[in-house]
Design a protein around this motif. Structure first.
Motif, short mmCIF file in Angstrom:
data_model
loop_
_atom_site.label_atom_id
_atom_site.label_comp_id
_atom_site.label_asym_id
_atom_site.label_seq_id
_atom_site.Cartn_x
_atom_site.Cartn_y
_atom_site.Cartn_z
N TYR A 130 -1.91 -6.00 2.59
CA TYR A 130 -2.88 -5.69 1.54
C TYR A 130 -3.20 -6.97 0.77
O TYR A 130 -2.30 -7.64 0.25
CB TYR A 130 -2.32 -4.64 0.58
CG TYR A 130 -3.29 -4.22 -0.50
CD1 TYR A 130 -4.25 -3.24 -0.24
CD2 TYR A 130 -3.26 -4.79 -1.76
CE1 TYR A 130 -5.14 -2.85 -1.22
CE2 TYR A 130 -4.15 -4.41 -2.75
CZ TYR A 130 -5.09 -3.44 -2.48
OH TYR A 130 -5.98 -3.06 -3.44
N GLU B 241 6.25 -0.88 1.36
CA GLU B 241 5.99 -2.32 1.26
C GLU B 241 7.19 -3.05 0.66
O GLU B 241 7.52 -4.16 1.08
CB GLU B 241 4.74 -2.58 0.42
CG GLU B 241 3.45 -2.13 1.05
CD GLU B 241 3.16 -0.64 0.88
OE1 GLU B 241 2.13 -0.16 1.39
OE2 GLU B 241 3.97 0.05 0.22
N THR C 257 1.96 -9.12 0.25
CA THR C 257 1.40 -7.76 0.15
C THR C 257 2.00 -7.01 -1.04
O THR C 257 1.28 -6.40 -1.83
CB THR C 257 1.68 -6.99 1.45
OG1 THR C 257 0.91 -7.56 2.51
CG2 THR C 257 1.31 -5.52 1.31
N LEU D 220 0.03 -5.68 -4.42
CA LEU D 220 0.01 -4.28 -4.83
C LEU D 220 0.56 -4.10 -6.24
O LEU D 220 0.01 -3.35 -7.05
CB LEU D 220 0.83 -3.43 -3.85
CG LEU D 220 0.19 -3.17 -2.49
CD1 LEU D 220 1.20 -2.49 -1.56
CD2 LEU D 220 -1.05 -2.30 -2.63
N LEU E 32 -1.45 2.98 -4.32
CA LEU E 32 -1.90 1.69 -4.84
C LEU E 32 -2.99 1.04 -3.99
O LEU E 32 -3.62 0.09 -4.43
CB LEU E 32 -0.71 0.74 -4.95
CG LEU E 32 0.34 1.08 -6.01
CD1 LEU E 32 1.56 0.19 -5.85
CD2 LEU E 32 -0.25 0.93 -7.41
N ARG E 33 -3.19 1.53 -2.79
CA ARG E 33 -4.15 0.91 -1.89
C ARG E 33 -5.57 1.45 -2.05
O ARG E 33 -6.53 0.77 -1.72
CB ARG E 33 -3.70 1.11 -0.43
CG ARG E 33 -2.44 0.34 -0.06
CD ARG E 33 -2.00 0.67 1.35
NE ARG E 33 -0.82 -0.09 1.75
CZ ARG E 33 -0.84 -1.23 2.43
NH1 ARG E 33 -1.99 -1.75 2.79
NH2 ARG E 33 0.28 -1.84 2.75
N ALA F 37 4.88 1.99 -3.82
CA ALA F 37 4.91 0.85 -2.89
C ALA F 37 6.25 0.76 -2.18
O ALA F 37 6.70 -0.33 -1.83
CB ALA F 37 4.62 -0.45 -3.65
#
Length: 840
Positions: free
Chosen positions: A796, A711, A475, A479, A643-644, A708
């Motif tokens: 993601y 994450e 993920t 990203l 970022l998503r 991020a």
């Protein structure tokens, strides 16, 4: 008591006799218990801990449902958590179920003292804030209702305890002194109590200001007229229930009042539709929610990552306990004669059991103590990773308090009881005669079965953690390496707000323009630009627009991201200009209005980029309004809030043509490492005006990393936990195989004497453990998929059954099993038959 002390002295002697064993167990437990203590320290502060105020269980917050149209300013969370100031006053003054109700808002201010300006967080609060929370000052006095009477009438503030210590060196002479905020003097009334930060969870303001001073503290809000505007949402509200009143009772009692207040506000919407009226009034309710821990949008962002990390830490401590149980069983085989002798001399079963439990508890306490020593460092790292906080500005503490200490002690005691059960059951029914006849202890079938199961569980848990770590690493990688729509390398960024230095609205654009020109003159910088709506910071800035030739459906929201940018903004970011032109210096307030739209906007309303040029928009919620802004360009889509998510349809405006310009985020494109120009940028801005404050200087790549942060924290800690797990599993597997090989020395010697090949001996040793590992892996792989579905929102670009991740976890586990089995297998193959036959 005397017996307990004797048992304790005996336990200490046993540990001193086996220092290597004791150190191994303590370090193993320290890793697992320390990880739990570190994660729980943050978990407790974010999700569990109540506010340090009087009777926090009496506090409630509010959330509404229904329609709304107007302006809103939030510091996170859903719009329904925020209220207008007039609504706050009506609810406060007309309810019958609350002892009081406060309002608060977060902001950021440039606080200047002794000619040194510093950008700090602050909180705008109602005058009854401290009184309702039941707080007493550490110095001076706190805000009262008399300090919040009329707009701009009371330029006073209260310092937070931490800010008083760090900025004012705990001076008791600060009361009565003045500081400058936005160029305006504010008098210091006192200092908040030491153990209190804010009624907003996870927030550490430097100062508390009266809400009535909002326009002096935040000049950009002047056009909204926040103190009188029913259609401007910006405050969170907290109420204290009267004695004997519950939250459901309060919600029921507020229902009629809420309906009548909403009915009045509905009359303020002149162009309302029947559908909007129904949604605004009939579908609206006021919820009363528990606020004992404080409203915290950050809590919502951190909740899932912390639950995942706490689950991983729990699995890790379970592995540590299993590993220690295995080690204790192996040690128990060597103590068989000792225990049998004790039974033979008349020792009772309860005495032996209590002795073993005490030894386990001693190991657990020592492991917990060692774990607590490393926990603060891990917690501090975790806070910085999850919140992207700069050193010294962490929103949560890494200190070990009584709650964490009690939790850690509980984990240590529970773990000790669990892993002590292994030797306890081993010695409950010893074979006295058989053991005393042998020169060394042998393992019972039950002990052998337990060790095999323990190793299998450790392998399964390690595969589970490896799979989770793999998904989080994938993920993070997805990203970090996706296209964000502009070039993040060689780009420096910082915030600049002239209003913090006392500049009025009319001077903002000239100051920003001068700042851009000063930055562009720095050697190594090729271009510079600014925006009111920065990239990848979590910010959103929506405005209502109408589109030429398009009539929106009833209640269709025509709100779009609307950044105001300076000339050369797209060139500086290297955001592709698809057709048309950028803004130029000629796009002033007196020039014809122009806008640039993005590709998503074009596809939705015009079909293609070329078709969009020359069409018109207007900034209005009324589709009948005059369309006065011409589309002069179309740019590519970018990642904006995070970022998503893509930015969606967006309308860019020249900063010189917006009605109320605000502070900006500036970007400087460099032809060298952007870190090398940071000092020069600060000096150039300082050269324009020493009171201008440069805030949040960093590279855009660093900003991407911050976007991020959750994450990254999950990936790094999951990798760390899984690495520890795989090591623990390998140690456990090695110990079991080594002991099993030693126990079967005679059998192996007989096999070799009868002509067995040494390779077959190796296979004999490895085969049984390979079967156990295969079963563990088969059970663990589907468990990874099932558990991953629970936190799929954190993933993601990767599925819960990602074959690469699953294959990697299985491969690493297989390598671990192979390496752990190699040495015992080689030792078994090197046994000399005659020597083996003479061992017993």
């Amino acid at each position: 008591m005397q017996t307990l002390l004797q048992n304790l002295r005996f336990a200490l002697r046993q540990l001193r006799k086996s220092p290597g064993f004791a150190l191994t167990v303590v370090l193993t437990l320290a890793l697992g218990i320390g990880a739990n203590a570190a994660v729980f320290t943050l978990f407790d502060q974010v999700l569990l801990r109540m506010l340090p105020v009087q009777q926090p269980k009496e506090l409630v917050r509010f959330q509404w449902t229904g329609g709304f149209s107007g302006t809103a300013s939030s510091f996170g969370g859903d719009l329904e958590n925020y209220f207008s100031y007039p609504m706050y006053k009506d609810l406060r003054d007309q309810n019958q179920v609350f002892a009081g109700m406060l309002a608060a808002d977060r902001t950021n201010l440039a606080i200047s003292w002794q000619n040194q300006a510093e950008d700090r967080d602050a909180e705008l609060v109602s005058g009854n804030y401290f009184d309702l929370l039941g707080l007493k000052p550490a110095l001076g006095r706190l805000l009262t209702a008399q300090d919040d009477t009329a707009k701009n009438a009371n330029p006073v503030l209260v310092l937070s305890y931490d800010y008083w210590k760090t900025r004012f060196a705990s001076s008791r002479d600060v009361v009565g002194q003045t500081v400058l905020i936005g160029g305006q003097p504010f008098t210091i009334l006192g200092v908040a109590p030491a153990n209190f930060q804010s009624a907003i969870g996870g927030y550490k303001p430097a100062a508390f200001l009266p809400i009535s001073m909002v326009e002096e503290a935040m000049p950009a809000t002047i056009p909204r007229d926040n103190l009188n505007n029913h259609q401007s949402l910006w405050l969170t509200l907290v109420g204290r229930l009267k004695p004997g009143v519950t939250a459901p009772q309060a919600a029921a009692a507020l229902g009629p009042l809420w309906h009548s207040l909403r009915a009045y506000e509905l009359t303020l919407y002149k162009n309302r539709t029947e559908r909007f009226s129904k949604h605004f009034l009939d579908d609206s309710q006021l919820k009363v929610l528990d606020d004992s821990t404080g409203f915290s949008p950050g809590r919502m962002d951190l909740q899932t990552p912390l639950i995942i990390l706490m689950s991983m830490a729990t699995l890790l401590v379970a592995m540590c306990a299993i590993n220690v149980a295995t080690l204790l069983l192996l040690r128990a085989a060597g103590r068989a004669r000792e225990m049998s002798m004790r039974y033979a001399l008349g020792a009772k079963q309860t005495q032996v059991v209590s002795q073993l439990l005490l030894e386990g508890l001693l190991l657990g306490i020592l492991g917990a103590a060692a774990g607590l020593l490393m926990a603060p460092l891990v917690t501090n790292t975790l806070v910085r990773l999850l919140t992207s906080a700069n050193p010294g500005k962490e929103p949560y503490s890494a200190a070990i308090d009584g709650r964490v200490l009690l939790f850690t002690l509980s984990i240590a005691v529970i773990s000790s009881l669990l892993f002590s059960m292994a030797p306890v059951f081993h010695f409950l029914r010893p074979d006295l005669a058989g053991t005393l006849r042998q020169s060394a202890g042998t393992a019972s079938r039950n002990s052998q079965l337990f060790r095999k199961i323990a190793v299998g569980v450790q392998i399964a848990l390690s595969v589970l953690l490896l799979g989770g770590a793999g998904l989080f690493v994938r993920t993070l990688d997805n990203l970090r390496h996706q296209e964000v729509g502009f070039n993040t390398s060689h780009l420096a960024t910082f915030s600049l707000d002239p209003t913090d230095s006392g500049y009025k609205e009319a001077r903002i654009v000239p100051i920003v323009t001068n700042a851009i020109e000063a930055v562009q003159r720095i050697p190594g910088i090729t271009s510079a630009a600014a925006t009111t709506d920065p990239e990848l910071t979590g910010d959103k800035e929506f405005e209502s627009f109408q589109v030429e030739g398009y009539k929106p459906a009833e209640d269709e929201k025509m709100q779009f991201e609307a950044p105001a940018v300076t000339p050369a903004y797209f060139a500086t970011l290297k955001q592709p200009l698809l057709v048309g032109r950028e803004f130029t210096a000629a796009d002033t307030s007196s020039a014809p209005e122009v806008v640039v739209i993005n590709l998503a906007f074009t596809k939705k309303y015009f079909g293609s980029a070329q078709n969009a040029l020359g069409h018109h928009l207007t900034q209005s919620s009324d589709f009948r309004a005059k369309l006065d802004a011409t589309i002069v360009g179309v740019v590519g889509d970018i990642k904006h809030e995070n970022l998503r998510q893509d930015i969606g349809p967006a309308v860019y405006q020249p900063i010189a043509q917006i009605t109320h310009p605000t502070g900006v985020k500036m970007y400087a494109r460099t032809n060298q490492a952007p870190e090398t120009v940071e000092t020069a940028i600060r000096q150039s801005i300082h050269g324009l005006d020493p009171t201008l404050v440069v805030v949040g200087m960093r590279t855009m790549d660093d900003q991407v990393d911050r976007s991020a942060s959750d994450e990254r924290a999950l990936a790094l800690l999951a990798v760390g936990f899984s690495a520890l797990a795989i090591v623990l599993a390998a140690v456990g597997l090695y110990g079991v195989l080594a002991y099993s090989t030693e126990q079967r020395t005679r059998e192996i010697g007989v096999r070799l004497a009868l002509g067995a090949q040494r390779t077959s001996v190796v296979l004999l040793i490895v085969r049984e453990m390979s079967i156990i590992a295969a079963i563990a892996i088969v059970l663990a792989v589907p468990s990874i998929v099932l558990l991953a579905r629970l936190f799929r929102s954190q993933l993601y670009g990767v599925t819960t059954s990602d074959p690469l991740t699953l294959a990697g976890a299985v491969l690493l586990a297989a390598v671990m099993v192979t390496l752990a089995a190699v040495l015992p297998a080689r030792r078994a193959a090197s046994i000399e038959p005659m020597q083996a036959l003479r061992t017993e």
